[in-house]
Scaffold this motif. Structure first.
Motif, PDB file in Angstrom:
ATOM      1  N   TYR A  13       1.030  -1.122   0.126  1.00  0.00           N
ATOM      2  CA  TYR A  13       0.099  -0.102  -0.006  1.00  0.00           C
ATOM      3  C   TYR A  13       0.984   1.176  -0.057  1.00  0.00           C
ATOM      4  O   TYR A  13       1.776   1.249   0.766  1.00  0.00           O
ATOM      5  N   ILE A  14       0.580   1.961  -1.006  1.00  0.00           N
ATOM      6  CA  ILE A  14       1.443   3.315  -1.086  1.00  0.00           C
ATOM      7  C   ILE A  14       0.660   4.730  -0.882  1.00  0.00           C
ATOM      8  O   ILE A  14      -0.455   4.675  -1.160  1.00  0.00           O
ATOM      9  N   LEU A  34       4.329   1.711   1.913  1.00  0.00           N
ATOM     10  CA  LEU A  34       5.409   2.295   1.303  1.00  0.00           C
ATOM     11  C   LEU A  34       5.066   3.785   1.277  1.00  0.00           C
ATOM     12  O   LEU A  34       3.913   4.428   1.097  1.00  0.00           O
ATOM     13  N   SER A  35       5.911   4.606   1.756  1.00  0.00           N
ATOM     14  CA  SER A  35       5.738   6.001   1.686  1.00  0.00           C
ATOM     15  C   SER A  35       6.151   6.586   0.437  1.00  0.00           C
ATOM     16  O   SER A  35       7.322   6.482   0.101  1.00  0.00           O
ATOM     17  N   ASP A  36       5.447   7.314  -0.026  1.00  0.00           N
ATOM     18  CA  ASP A  36       5.699   8.076  -1.195  1.00  0.00           C
ATOM     19  C   ASP A  36       5.570   9.789  -0.717  1.00  0.00           C
ATOM     20  O   ASP A  36       5.182  10.406  -1.472  1.00  0.00           O
ATOM     21  N   GLY A  37       6.441   9.906   0.221  1.00  0.00           N
ATOM     22  CA  GLY A  37       6.253  11.427   0.599  1.00  0.00           C
ATOM     23  C   GLY A  37       6.542  12.298  -0.189  1.00  0.00           C
ATOM     24  O   GLY A  37       5.987  13.540  -0.154  1.00  0.00           O
ATOM     25  N   ASN A  38       7.669  12.385  -1.069  1.00  0.00           N
ATOM     26  CA  ASN A  38       7.800  13.676  -2.280  1.00  0.00           C
ATOM     27  C   ASN A  38       6.790  13.228  -3.308  1.00  0.00           C
ATOM     28  O   ASN A  38       6.723  14.450  -4.191  1.00  0.00           O
ATOM     29  N   GLY A  39       6.090  12.238  -3.107  1.00  0.00           N
ATOM     30  CA  GLY A  39       5.126  12.117  -4.478  1.00  0.00           C
ATOM     31  C   GLY A  39       5.588  11.661  -5.809  1.00  0.00           C
ATOM     32  O   GLY A  39       4.844  11.767  -6.709  1.00  0.00           O
ATOM     33  N   ASP A  40       6.860  11.087  -5.611  1.00  0.00           N
ATOM     34  CA  ASP A  40       7.529  10.692  -6.975  1.00  0.00           C
ATOM     35  C   ASP A  40       6.785   9.785  -7.723  1.00  0.00           C
ATOM     36  O   ASP A  40       6.776  10.013  -9.019  1.00  0.00           O
ATOM     37  N   LEU A  41       6.436   8.994  -7.209  1.00  0.00           N
ATOM     38  CA  LEU A  41       5.670   7.730  -8.070  1.00  0.00           C
ATOM     39  C   LEU A  41       4.321   8.081  -8.113  1.00  0.00           C
ATOM     40  O   LEU A  41       3.845   7.855  -9.371  1.00  0.00           O
ATOM     41  N   ALA A  47      -1.006  10.071 -11.093  1.00  0.00           N
ATOM     42  CA  ALA A  47      -2.003   9.954 -10.023  1.00  0.00           C
ATOM     43  C   ALA A  47      -2.356  11.300  -9.095  1.00  0.00           C
ATOM     44  O   ALA A  47      -3.192  11.004  -8.263  1.00  0.00           O
ATOM     45  N   GLU A  48      -1.638  12.208  -9.436  1.00  0.00           N
ATOM     46  CA  GLU A  48      -1.901  13.473  -8.499  1.00  0.00           C
ATOM     47  C   GLU A  48      -3.183  13.969  -8.400  1.00  0.00           C
ATOM     48  O   GLU A  48      -3.778  14.201  -9.377  1.00  0.00           O
ATOM     49  N   VAL A  49      -3.459  14.356  -7.241  1.00  0.00           N
ATOM     50  CA  VAL A  49      -4.900  15.184  -7.319  1.00  0.00           C
ATOM     51  C   VAL A  49      -4.370  16.237  -6.189  1.00  0.00           C
ATOM     52  O   VAL A  49      -4.016  16.025  -5.134  1.00  0.00           O
ATOM     53  N   ASP A  50      -4.877  17.619  -6.515  1.00  0.00           N
ATOM     54  CA  ASP A  50      -4.536  18.681  -5.574  1.00  0.00           C
ATOM     55  C   ASP A  50      -5.749  18.918  -4.770  1.00  0.00           C
ATOM     56  O   ASP A  50      -6.646  19.410  -5.349  1.00  0.00           O
ATOM     57  N   PRO A  55     -11.892  22.079   1.788  1.00  0.00           N
ATOM     58  CA  PRO A  55     -11.926  22.483   3.300  1.00  0.00           C
ATOM     59  C   PRO A  55     -10.937  22.250   4.077  1.00  0.00           C
ATOM     60  O   PRO A  55     -10.400  22.811   5.035  1.00  0.00           O
ATOM     61  N   VAL A  56     -10.423  21.045   3.925  1.00  0.00           N
ATOM     62  CA  VAL A  56      -9.449  20.457   4.731  1.00  0.00           C
ATOM     63  C   VAL A  56      -8.139  20.692   4.555  1.00  0.00           C
ATOM     64  O   VAL A  56      -6.999  20.295   5.251  1.00  0.00           O
ATOM     65  N   ARG A  57      -7.990  21.188   3.358  1.00  0.00           N
ATOM     66  CA  ARG A  57      -6.513  21.638   2.804  1.00  0.00           C
ATOM     67  C   ARG A  57      -5.580  20.406   2.811  1.00  0.00           C
ATOM     68  O   ARG A  57      -4.460  20.778   3.733  1.00  0.00           O
ATOM     69  N   LEU A  58      -5.679  19.468   2.180  1.00  0.00           N
ATOM     70  CA  LEU A  58      -4.786  18.246   2.443  1.00  0.00           C
ATOM     71  C   LEU A  58      -3.232  18.465   1.367  1.00  0.00           C
ATOM     72  O   LEU A  58      -2.675  17.746   1.490  1.00  0.00           O
ATOM     73  N   GLY A  59      -3.437  19.380   0.370  1.00  0.00           N
ATOM     74  CA  GLY A  59      -2.399  19.618  -0.546  1.00  0.00           C
ATOM     75  C   GLY A  59      -2.380  18.578  -1.624  1.00  0.00           C
ATOM     76  O   GLY A  59      -3.436  18.055  -1.893  1.00  0.00           O
ATOM     77  N   VAL A  60      -1.359  18.092  -2.125  1.00  0.00           N
ATOM     78  CA  VAL A  60      -1.260  17.078  -3.350  1.00  0.00           C
ATOM     79  C   VAL A  60      -1.247  15.807  -2.657  1.00  0.00           C
ATOM     80  O   VAL A  60      -0.415  15.519  -1.792  1.00  0.00           O
ATOM     81  N   ARG A  61      -2.232  15.067  -3.086  1.00  0.00           N
ATOM     82  CA  ARG A  61      -2.381  13.544  -2.576  1.00  0.00           C
ATOM     83  C   ARG A  61      -2.319  12.616  -4.007  1.00  0.00           C
ATOM     84  O   ARG A  61      -2.213  12.996  -5.073  1.00  0.00           O
ATOM     85  N   SER A  62      -2.501  11.515  -3.775  1.00  0.00           N
ATOM     86  CA  SER A  62      -2.777  10.283  -4.812  1.00  0.00           C
ATOM     87  C   SER A  62      -4.067  10.075  -4.951  1.00  0.00           C
ATOM     88  O   SER A  62      -4.764   9.862  -4.119  1.00  0.00           O
ATOM     89  N   ARG A  63      -4.404   9.863  -6.325  1.00  0.00           N
ATOM     90  CA  ARG A  63      -5.526   9.092  -6.534  1.00  0.00           C
ATOM     91  C   ARG A  63      -5.716   7.677  -6.137  1.00  0.00           C
ATOM     92  O   ARG A  63      -4.498   7.134  -6.241  1.00  0.00           O
ATOM     93  N   ARG A  64      -6.610   7.088  -5.826  1.00  0.00           N
ATOM     94  CA  ARG A  64      -6.735   5.480  -5.629  1.00  0.00           C
ATOM     95  C   ARG A  64      -6.364   4.869  -6.961  1.00  0.00           C
ATOM     96  O   ARG A  64      -6.743   5.151  -7.966  1.00  0.00           O
TER      97      ARG A  64
END
Length: 97
Positions: A13-14, A34-41, A47-50, A55-64
């Motif tokens: 799980y990433i 697995l941590s993808d802390g920098n979002g490289d993968l 898969a980026e989603v901003d 409202p909760v301001r999560l920043g850039v995350r990964s789509r499922r």
């Protein structure tokens, strides 16, 4: 167990989270995380989603998604749209094995 019967070696799980958060989850869940802390993968798989403007301001995350890798080659990438969970389950991967 069905995945193991199909010769699946590793299920991981990433998440776009730091290693400390992932370690805490791992201790609780007893799975490979697995941590993808920098979002490289996440960037490499498009898969980026901003979520910065939500409202909760999560920043850039990964789509499922579900990814099937064979010898460092991506064979399947089932990338979900929005918050859906329609093509990225273990059952969806079983269909292609």
């Amino acid at each position: 167990m069905e995945l193991k019967s199909k010769d699946v070696d590793t299920i991981a799980y990433i998440s776009v989270n730091d290693a400390y958060v992932m370690k805490a989850w791992k201790e609780d869940l007893k799975v490979l995380l697995l941590s993808d802390g920098n979002g490289d993968l996440t960037r490499a798989t498009n898969a980026e989603v901003d979520l910065s403007d939500k409202p909760v301001r999560l920043g850039v995350r990964s789509r499922r998604y579900a990814l099937l890798d064979e010898d460092s080659v991506v064979k399947v990438l089932n990338l979900e749209e929005g918050g859906a969970f329609t093509i990225s389950s273990a059952y969806d991967i079983l269909k292609v094995l």
